[in-house]
Design an enzyme around this catalytic site. Structure first.
Site, PDB file in Angstrom:
ATOM      1  N   GLY A 140      -5.109 -62.547   6.415  1.00 37.74           N
ATOM      2  CA  GLY A 140      -5.336 -61.753   4.973  1.00 37.74           C
ATOM      3  C   GLY A 140      -5.832 -60.351   5.433  1.00 37.74           C
ATOM      4  O   GLY A 140      -5.983 -59.786   6.598  1.00 37.74           O
ATOM      5  N   GLY A 196     -11.036 -64.798   6.978  1.00 38.05           N
ATOM      6  CA  GLY A 196     -11.533 -64.360   5.490  1.00 38.05           C
ATOM      7  C   GLY A 196     -11.631 -65.376   4.594  1.00 38.05           C
ATOM      8  O   GLY A 196     -11.415 -66.665   4.981  1.00 38.05           O
ATOM      9  N   GLY A 203      -6.613 -69.738   1.261  1.00 41.44           N
ATOM     10  CA  GLY A 203      -5.064 -70.013   0.964  1.00 41.44           C
ATOM     11  C   GLY A 203      -4.603 -68.923   0.171  1.00 41.44           C
ATOM     12  O   GLY A 203      -3.278 -69.497  -0.190  1.00 41.44           O
ATOM     13  N   GLY A 204      -5.170 -68.060  -0.222  1.00 41.88           N
ATOM     14  CA  GLY A 204      -4.850 -67.306  -1.087  1.00 41.88           C
ATOM     15  C   GLY A 204      -3.619 -66.281  -0.594  1.00 41.88           C
ATOM     16  O   GLY A 204      -2.555 -65.859  -0.994  1.00 41.88           O
ATOM     17  N   GLY A 205      -3.578 -66.510   0.772  1.00 43.54           N
ATOM     18  CA  GLY A 205      -2.440 -65.734   1.587  1.00 43.54           C
ATOM     19  C   GLY A 205      -1.316 -66.979   2.098  1.00 43.54           C
ATOM     20  O   GLY A 205      -0.493 -66.697   3.097  1.00 43.54           O
ATOM     21  N   GLU A 234      -4.561 -72.337   8.948  1.00 48.85           N
ATOM     22  CA  GLU A 234      -5.903 -71.644   9.080  1.00 48.85           C
ATOM     23  C   GLU A 234      -6.910 -73.063   9.581  1.00 48.85           C
ATOM     24  O   GLU A 234      -7.768 -73.033  10.404  1.00 48.85           O
ATOM     25  CB  GLU A 234      -6.451 -70.972   7.876  1.00 48.85           C
ATOM     26  CG  GLU A 234      -5.905 -69.756   7.823  1.00 48.85           C
ATOM     27  CD  GLU A 234      -5.971 -69.113   6.552  1.00 48.85           C
ATOM     28  OE1 GLU A 234      -5.859 -67.620   6.481  1.00 48.85           O
ATOM     29  OE2 GLU A 234      -6.234 -69.590   5.489  1.00 48.85           O
TER      30      GLU A 234
HETATM   31  C1  5RP Z   1      -5.167 -66.672   3.699  1.00 47.05           C
HETATM   32  C2  5RP Z   1      -6.533 -66.564   3.307  1.00 47.05           C
HETATM   33  C3  5RP Z   1      -7.286 -65.306   3.346  1.00 47.05           C
HETATM   34  O1  5RP Z   1      -8.376 -65.324   4.390  1.00 47.05           O
HETATM   35  C4  5RP Z   1      -7.936 -65.140   1.864  1.00 47.05           C
HETATM   36  O2  5RP Z   1      -6.862 -65.050   1.011  1.00 47.05           O
HETATM   37  C5  5RP Z   1      -8.610 -63.808   1.849  1.00 47.05           C
HETATM   38  O3  5RP Z   1      -7.738 -62.733   1.904  1.00 47.05           O
HETATM   39  P1  5RP Z   1      -8.268 -61.132   2.024  1.00 47.05           P
HETATM   40  O4  5RP Z   1      -8.993 -60.992   3.248  1.00 47.05           O
HETATM   41  O5  5RP Z   1      -7.060 -60.413   1.916  1.00 47.05           O
HETATM   42  O6  5RP Z   1      -9.302 -61.019   0.574  1.00 47.05           O
HETATM   43  O7  5RP Z   1      -7.240 -67.643   3.169  1.00 47.05           O
HETATM   44  O8  5RP Z   1      -4.319 -67.931   3.463  1.00 47.05           O
END
Ligand code: 5RP
Length: 227
Positions: free
Chosen positions: A28, A81, A94-96, A102
């Site tokens: 992320g 993150g 998991g947003g990414g 992870e």
């Molecule tokens: C990826 C994640 C990231 O850590 C989460 O989405 C945060 O992303 P960012 O640092 O771009 O806000 O879990 O799967």
């Protein structure tokens, strides 16, 4: 400004790394700041286990030595993150779309530090849609079972498969992601167990009892939160 906050958090976390460590690299935009700050420290004998192909690409570009969970199954410190940081440092991640790798890396780590901008800290989990990684085969039937579990948790909206213009999003492992707009997760531990019990669900984005420290970036520096 959230990018400055992410940078401050990532740079502060790099100070926790010591020479000779095996380090888990999160995924992320915030984790990318950590990876950059870590590479800049130029510590000897580091081995880094990335949680996604894109983090691996960045780390390789910056000259960090990469390893795998197979070659280095015990990780000293992982920095990653989060999408939401709730009470007790319970997280949604998991947003990414990297939640499975992870979680594998986090669970192999002696210590995990979560880094984030200040907006990620919430009084209760659930505003950010909960990512659920699902095997592609028969995914619509798995989605029906997920909807039943969500209904049992008073979450009315069904989870929606994540897609982009080019089609369904695939994780690095070739799976699909469903996002559940929970609004409020009243009992994260029970929801985590119920989702995990479903055939076809590979993993969910609830990271509970895994975070040892959160470093929250502010415009001026960082604040830390213990569980
Ligand atoms: C990826 C994640 C990231 O850590 C989460 O989405 C945060 O992303 P960012 O640092 O771009 O806000 O879990 O799967």
């Amino acid at each position: 400004m959230s990018d400055l906050q992410k940078k401050n958090a990532g740079e502060a976390a790099a100070a926790y790394v010591e020479a000779g460590m095996v380090v888990g690299l999160g995924t992320g935009s915030t984790a990318a700041w950590f990876v950059k700050a870590l590479a800049a420290r130029n510590l000897p004998d580091l081995r880094c286990v990335p949680t996604s192909e894109r983090t691996a690409d960045l780390a390789r570009e910056l000259g960090l030595t990469l390893s795998t969970l197979e070659d280095t199954p015990r990780i000293d410190l992982t920095v990653d993150g989060a999408d939401e940081i709730g009470p007790g440092l319970a997280l949604i991640k998991g947003g990414g779309a990297a939640l499975l790798r992870e979680k594998l890396v986090w669970e192999a780590s002696a210590r995990c530090i979560c880094i984030a901008d200040a907006a990620k800290v919430v009084p209760a989990l659930g505003t950010f849609p909960l990512p659920i990684e699902v095997v592609a085969f028969g995914h619509k039937t798995t989605a029906n079972r997920i909807a039943d579990v969500l209904a049992d948790h008073d979450i009315a909206a069904p989870a929606r498969v994540r897609e982009a213009e080019r089609g369904l999003i695939r994780t690095d492992g070739g799976n699909l992601i469903y996002d559940a707009a929970c609004k409020l997760i009243a009992d994260p531990a029970r929801l985590a167990a119920d989702l995990k019990s479903l055939t076809g669900v590979v993993e969910h984005g609830l990271f509970l009892d895994l975070t040892d420290l959160a470093i929250i970036g502010t415009d001026e520096g960082v604040e830390t939160i213990n569980p």
